[in-house]
Design a protein around this motif. Structure first.
Motif, PDB file in Angstrom:
ATOM      1  N   MET A 258       0.764  -1.152  -0.239  1.00  0.00           N
ATOM      2  CA  MET A 258       0.160  -0.036  -0.030  1.00  0.00           C
ATOM      3  C   MET A 258       1.016   1.359   0.020  1.00  0.00           C
ATOM      4  O   MET A 258       2.069   1.247   0.567  1.00  0.00           O
ATOM      5  N   ASN A 259       0.346   2.371  -0.589  1.00  0.00           N
ATOM      6  CA  ASN A 259       0.930   3.700  -0.712  1.00  0.00           C
ATOM      7  C   ASN A 259       0.507   4.288   0.820  1.00  0.00           C
ATOM      8  O   ASN A 259      -0.538   4.553   1.177  1.00  0.00           O
ATOM      9  N   VAL A 260       1.469   4.456   1.667  1.00  0.00           N
ATOM     10  CA  VAL A 260       0.998   4.915   2.946  1.00  0.00           C
ATOM     11  C   VAL A 260       0.572   6.088   3.138  1.00  0.00           C
ATOM     12  O   VAL A 260      -0.290   6.431   4.133  1.00  0.00           O
ATOM     13  N   LYS A 261       0.641   7.026   1.913  1.00  0.00           N
ATOM     14  CA  LYS A 261       0.176   8.292   2.244  1.00  0.00           C
ATOM     15  C   LYS A 261      -1.272   8.539   1.367  1.00  0.00           C
ATOM     16  O   LYS A 261      -1.970   9.429   1.899  1.00  0.00           O
ATOM     17  N   ILE A 450      -2.946  -3.428   7.726  1.00  0.00           N
ATOM     18  CA  ILE A 450      -1.865  -2.942   6.760  1.00  0.00           C
ATOM     19  C   ILE A 450      -2.581  -1.155   6.828  1.00  0.00           C
ATOM     20  O   ILE A 450      -1.649  -0.290   6.561  1.00  0.00           O
ATOM     21  N   THR A 451      -3.656  -0.756   6.705  1.00  0.00           N
ATOM     22  CA  THR A 451      -4.268   0.511   6.919  1.00  0.00           C
ATOM     23  C   THR A 451      -3.725   0.863   7.936  1.00  0.00           C
ATOM     24  O   THR A 451      -3.346   2.094   8.003  1.00  0.00           O
ATOM     25  N   ILE A 555       5.953   3.050   1.340  1.00  0.00           N
ATOM     26  CA  ILE A 555       5.175   1.978   1.090  1.00  0.00           C
ATOM     27  C   ILE A 555       5.226   0.872   2.318  1.00  0.00           C
ATOM     28  O   ILE A 555       6.011   1.133   2.922  1.00  0.00           O
ATOM     29  N   ALA A 556       3.941   0.398   2.735  1.00  0.00           N
ATOM     30  CA  ALA A 556       3.870  -0.669   3.525  1.00  0.00           C
ATOM     31  C   ALA A 556       3.443  -1.868   2.985  1.00  0.00           C
ATOM     32  O   ALA A 556       2.890  -1.861   1.940  1.00  0.00           O
TER      33      ALA A 556
END
Length: 736
Positions: A258-261, A450-451, A555-556
């Motif tokens: 995931m794109n963390v931003k 992950i969120t 990223i996560a």
């Protein structure tokens, strides 16, 4: 008298006739009023129905693209084969039936029945591919058939990359309706509006020729541009599948990047999966063979249906699990945000705590003694986190549990998202609070985990995960873009930075070091949780969750394996190497620049010099001067090829094999089994076999007891001498 009677009779007759005329005209007028005013519209519609016939023209379903506009799903042209029986005569009836039967693989007698219908339009086969359509055209031309057979354009869904991202994309049914995944979630956007082919009928009910047809064109559906990157998805699926096999995972595995931003899903994979081009075929050959051997009947039908549903199920959003120690990043963030702990807050860990009369052990039963809070995370101490949970108390713990998004669905734009199961603040008894603090006694979905991890990383903002970036109309105009506004800020930017620094230390020297990548400042946490619903035997879920770079997270990633039955079931051993390997490949691809420490620089692999075409003496001198070891094969005077190839990475002091003639280039060596060894053992075995090894993971952190867990080329493979095999190392432990 007779005359008077006659007059009266005449008057009576006239009156009767007049009444009859009035009644007759009245009935006619009444009927006209009824037919034209009362029933006029109904009769008009019936007349139209008797005079025209509508044939639906399928709209082209919108295309699904990856983030770089590579086609992941599209509707390609196929054809409907249509008969025009009114034009077919006894002279060519048998010819047409026989010819089409052979081309279409149909029964000739069935086609003959169609040719005798009283119509100008009768579909006999749909979804015909272009090669079959070409054969029909050639048949018509060869036999000079101008009327009687028509071909109408239609559409069929194709997925060019096969199984890639199948649980994201989903698939469509025979009627082009989305049945799962994005295809189902965005069905109304993708479908478009069907058109019509209106055909007139004559007085005896036969369709009239196409001179009397009217076509209402179909409106094509909108297209979707995903946040998914096809290259990253390929890398993730490859490594996830490898981990599934190596660890003998029984109940599939999944992973999310995931794109963390923004919350954009860069990749999401589930293994085993299916091919959306053929979704009803069971992809797992073992399961497929078991079902095939069953006798026909209700049991077999049920087994097939359950197997199909299982392979279509998106484990990332539809399955719930106990996250285990991965959740400690959430408990830790809450405690730091409330000012209850700092990095240096001291805790005592005797190896267990007694709560509510129950003794709860740490994964290291002998305990850790005195630990700081930061060390408690890096050692993954359950005792430390039970104490941190007690400091928070039920109300504060639940406040952050809710704030990080664990009490509600994330709202990801994929169907089938499950709800979490948890205790409210009022239900959190001391023992429930203790076990929840280190990730047990509640269940969440991987997408929720992950969120929440992204919020820990990105400054404390809870984002909404999504897979569709924008919707385009048929002309390529943007209809709608994803809203990437955060839902709320859960913790401060300061707390986020401090927890990230601790998690980076965990991935460097702590229990998560199996995910360590030199130069990329990975932050990570392992998790191993027991599946409580299993009663007959113990089954576990192994996971690794982290992000990079820790000082500026981009990223996560979460890796999750359900019921591993290999050499270990612990997150560090099972999921850590997959996290490491995937991150090592995708971070450079995504443009994340490495920043090496001096210690890391000293351990970096070298780059192989180019000595092809040089004399043997020149080549040996060049290789040696670069700190590498030359090895010569052949009797030639010059180097004709080398392994590793010029510019390729090679461990410092590694072996560069130089071939001096064509015969020597054919030489091969066998890759040994390099798993389960210490670093020195792996190096020795590689040297004896004539190959190089590049080390990744825990062995690079200075861990003395690091053990190899994964190798990039399978044992027994024949390769050229000097080939570099990457070996991942983990630190064996029993973190739960």
């Amino acid at each position: 008298m007779a005359k008077g009677t006659t007059v009266r009779m005449w008057h009576r007759t006239v009156f009767v006739l007049l009444m009859m005329m009035i009644a007759g005209f009245g009935a006619v007028i009444f009927s006209l009023v009824r037919l034209q005013i009362v029933e006029g519209e109904t009769l008009k519609m019936r007349a139209v129905d008797n005079q025209v016939k509508d044939t639906v023209l399928t709209a082209q379903r919108g295309t699904i693209y990856d983030s770089n506009m590579k086609v992941l799903a599209q509707s390609a042209t196929v054809w409907q084969v249509v008969l025009e029986p009114a034009y077919i005569t006894d002279d060519n009836r048998d010819l047409i039936a026989a010819g089409l039967a052979q081309i279409l693989g149909m029964d000739k007698n069935v086609i003959l029945e169609h040719t005798r219908k009283k119509t100008y339009f009768d579909v006999i086969k749909r979804k015909v591919e272009s090669d079959v359509k070409d054969k029909v055209v050639a048949f018509k031309d060869k036999n000079n058939i101008t009327n009687g057979i028509r071909l109408i354009e239609d559409y069929k869904r194709y997925y060019p990359f096969g199984t890639l991202a199948s649980t994201i994309l989903g698939f469509t049914g025979t009627d082009s309706q989305g049945l799962s995944g994005i295809e189902a979630e965005y069905d109304s956007e993708l479908t478009g509006v069907s058109g019509k082919l209106v055909t007139a009928k004559n007085a005896i009910g036969t369709d009239m020729q196409y001179d009397y047809e009217q076509e209402v064109p179909a409106q094509d559906g909108n297209s979707l541009v995903l946040t998914v990157d096809e290259v990253v998805q390929q890398i993730l699926e490859k490594n996830l599948e490898e981990g599934l096999v190596n660890n003998k995972v029984q109940n599939r595995g999944c992973a999310i990047i995931m794109n963390v931003k923004t919350g954009g899903i860069i990749a999401m994979a589930v293994k085993g999966d299916f091919d959306p081009n053929d979704p009803f075929t069971i992809a797992d050959k073992t399961v497929a063979d078991q079902i095939a051997k069953m006798p026909d009947g209700e049991a077999k039908t049920k087994a097939l249906r359950e197997a199909q549903q299982a392979q279509w199920r998106n484990k990332c959003v539809s399955d719930t699990y106990q996250p285990g120690s991965v959740f400690k990043m959430i408990t830790g963030s809450a405690a730091m945000e409330e000012g209850l702990v700092t990095e240096t807050t001291q805790f005592s860990c005797p190896g267990y705590l007694t709560i509510g009369g129950r003794q709860i052990h740490d994964w290291r039963r002998s305990g850790f003694g005195s630990l700081t809070f930061a060390q408690g995370i890096c050692q993954s101490s359950n005792v430390v986190f039970m104490k941190v949970g007690a400091l928070l108390g039920p109300n504060l713990f639940y406040k952050y549990f809710d704030a990080f998004g664990f009490t509600a669905k994330t709202g990801i734009d994929l169907p089938g998202e499950s709800r979490s199961i948890y205790y409210t603040a009022a239900q959190l008894t001391p023992i429930n609070l203790a076990t929840e603090s280190f990730g047990q006694s509640f269940t969440i979905t991987p997408i929720q985990m992950i969120t929440a991890c992204a919020a820990v990383a990105n400054g404390g903002y809870l984002v909404k995960p999504h897979v569709v970036d924008r919707i385009l109309d048929s002309d390529g105009n943007i209809v709608k873009s994803a809203d990437t506004t955060p839902k709320r800020q859960v913790v401060s930017n300061d707390t986020s930075k401090r927890i990230s620094a601790i998690l980076r230390q965990d991935a460097t020297t702590g229990t998560a070091k199996s995910g360590y990548i030199p130069g990329y400042r990975v932050a990570g946490k392992t998790g191993t949780s027991e599946k409580q619903e299993i009663k007959t035997s113990k089954e576990y879920i192994a996971s690794y969750c982290g992000f990079a770079p820790a000082d500026d997270p981009q990223i996560a990633m979460l890796v999750f394996y359900d019921e591993p039955h290999g050499n270990s079931y612990y997150g560090s051993y099972v999921s850590g190497p997959v996290f490491l390997k995937t991150m090592s490949e995708i971070l450079p691809y995504l443009g994340v620049e490495p920043k090496y420490t001096e210690e890391e620089m000293a351990k970096l692999d070298a780059s192989t010099p180019n000595v092809v075409g040089q004399t043997v003496a020149q080549a040996k001198n060049k290789v040696s001067s670069d700190g590498l070891t030359p090895q010569i094969y052949g009797d030639g005077e010059k180097v004709v090829s080398q392994v590793p190839e010029p510019g390729k990475s090679i461990p410092k002091g590694g072996r560069v094999v130089l071939f001096t003639d064509q015969q020597s280039k054919e030489k091969t060596v066998t890759v040994p089994d390099l798993v389960g060894l210490s670093l020195s053992q792996a190096n020795e075995r590689a040297s004896q076999s004539g190959i190089n090894i590049s080390v990744s993971g825990a062995a690079l952190t200075g861990t003395a007891n690091a053990v190899s867990s994964l190798q990039s080329i399978a044992p027994g493979t024949k390769v050229a001498p000097g080939t570099v095999v990457t070996v991942s190392f983990i630190e064996p432990n029993h973190v739960e």
